[in-house]
Scaffold this active site. Structure first.
Site, mmCIF file in Angstrom:
data_model
loop_
_atom_site.group_PDB
_atom_site.id
_atom_site.type_symbol
_atom_site.label_atom_id
_atom_site.label_comp_id
_atom_site.label_asym_id
_atom_site.label_seq_id
_atom_site.Cartn_x
_atom_site.Cartn_y
_atom_site.Cartn_z
ATOM 1 N N SER A 149 22.477 76.769 64.049
ATOM 2 C CA SER A 149 21.093 76.590 64.154
ATOM 3 C C SER A 149 20.589 76.869 65.673
ATOM 4 C CB SER A 149 20.833 75.175 63.869
ATOM 5 O OG SER A 149 19.501 74.795 63.865
ATOM 6 N N TYR A 162 22.297 66.164 64.546
ATOM 7 C CA TYR A 162 22.203 67.655 64.004
ATOM 8 C C TYR A 162 22.401 68.407 65.153
ATOM 9 C CZ TYR A 162 20.316 71.658 61.458
ATOM 10 O OH TYR A 162 20.264 73.050 60.677
#
Length: 277
Positions: A149, A162
């Site tokens: 990501s 995350y």
């Protein structure tokens, strides 16, 4: 032995984790369109079967397998099942399974959320690379796509677990790319910003920012199908990094050329967002 210059994404014997929805489903369906055979793995067997059924209904080849990627033994079993199901040995692995966590600062995020996120987002990719990379190198041809990501380098506030897991996926991919250089195995790491998936609705996102995240998807999210297509093209070219959106590329450059300014700016935006919440 496969030819070194063979296009990896065409006629692939592929394993895709997290294939029950979103980017994973898009990868699986695109590979089937390229005459590939796909094992669609997901912790939710029902959604994996939906993906497989969609592929089969259009004349493709696909099988659903339940797999919790956070458990090494299940990923090892997935490899064995793939060998039994696919017409050819696995030559493409897409480590896509992932979950979203966000909304609380470091120190307030629960340890349960930390361990849950680490198990799927990071250990899941580690397990996939650990199990499949030696097999691909032994064949002398293949590819591994790890889905990270922009969070892997953006380090946005309130996304500690995350960010950490995706940064680990990025570092693992860079390491693996160096280790497989010259072996005929390509490694690509995907680092998108916002994609139209269900990650914000199925993860552990703090209720206070859920509406903001959903609005962000509506305004800036791009189709998963386009992201999958771009990434497969990059894999075939031997390209390591895929930043499919303009904002991802802008953040990449800002973080590298103006790191201190970037960090102060990220903190300011976080405080402004908190004040409006």
């Amino acid at each position: 032995m496969f030819g070194r210059n063979k296009t990896i994404s065409a006629n692939a014997s592929a394993v895709v984790t997290g294939a029950g929805s979103g980017i994973g489903r898009a990868f699986a369906e695109e590979l089937a369109r390229r005459n590939g055979a796909v094992v669609c793995a997901d912790i939710n067997l029902g959604t994996a079967q939906e993906t497989a059924d969609r592929i089969v209904s259009t004349g493709g080849r696909a099988w659903a397998v339940q797999c919790d990627v956070s458990v090494q033994a299940e990923v090892e079993a997935l490899a064995e099942q793939a060998d039994a199901l696919l017409p050819e040995p696995v030559n493409l692995v897409i480590n896509n399974a992932g979950v979203g966590v966000g909304g609380k600062p470091v120190g307030e995020t629960s340890m349960d959320d930390w361990h849950w996120t680490m198990g799927i987002n990071l250990w899941g990719v580690i397990h996939g690379c650990h199990v499949f990379a030696p097999r691909l190198k032994a064949q002398g041809h293949g590819g591994i796509i790890n889905v990270a990501s922009t969070a892997s380098f953006a380090a946005a506030p309130l996304m500690g677990p995350y960010n950490v897991t995706k940064a680990g996926v990025l570092a693992l991919s860079e390491t693996l790319a160096a280790e497989t250089s010259g072996t005929g195995v390509n490694v690509t790491v995907l680092c998108p910003t916002v994609v139209n998936t269900n990650i914000f609705t199925t993860g552990r996102i703090d209720a206070g920012i859920t509406p903001l995240m959903n609005r962000l998807v509506e305004l800036t999210g791009v189709p998963a199908e386009g992201v999958a297509l771009t990434t497969l093209k990059a894999l075939d070219r031997g390209q390591l990094y895929v930043l499919p959106q303009l904002d991802a590329r802008m953040i990449w450059r800002a973080k590298r050329y103006l790191p201190a300014v970037y960090t102060r700016g990220a903190g300011l935006l976080s405080r402004l967002a908190s004040a409006k919440a």
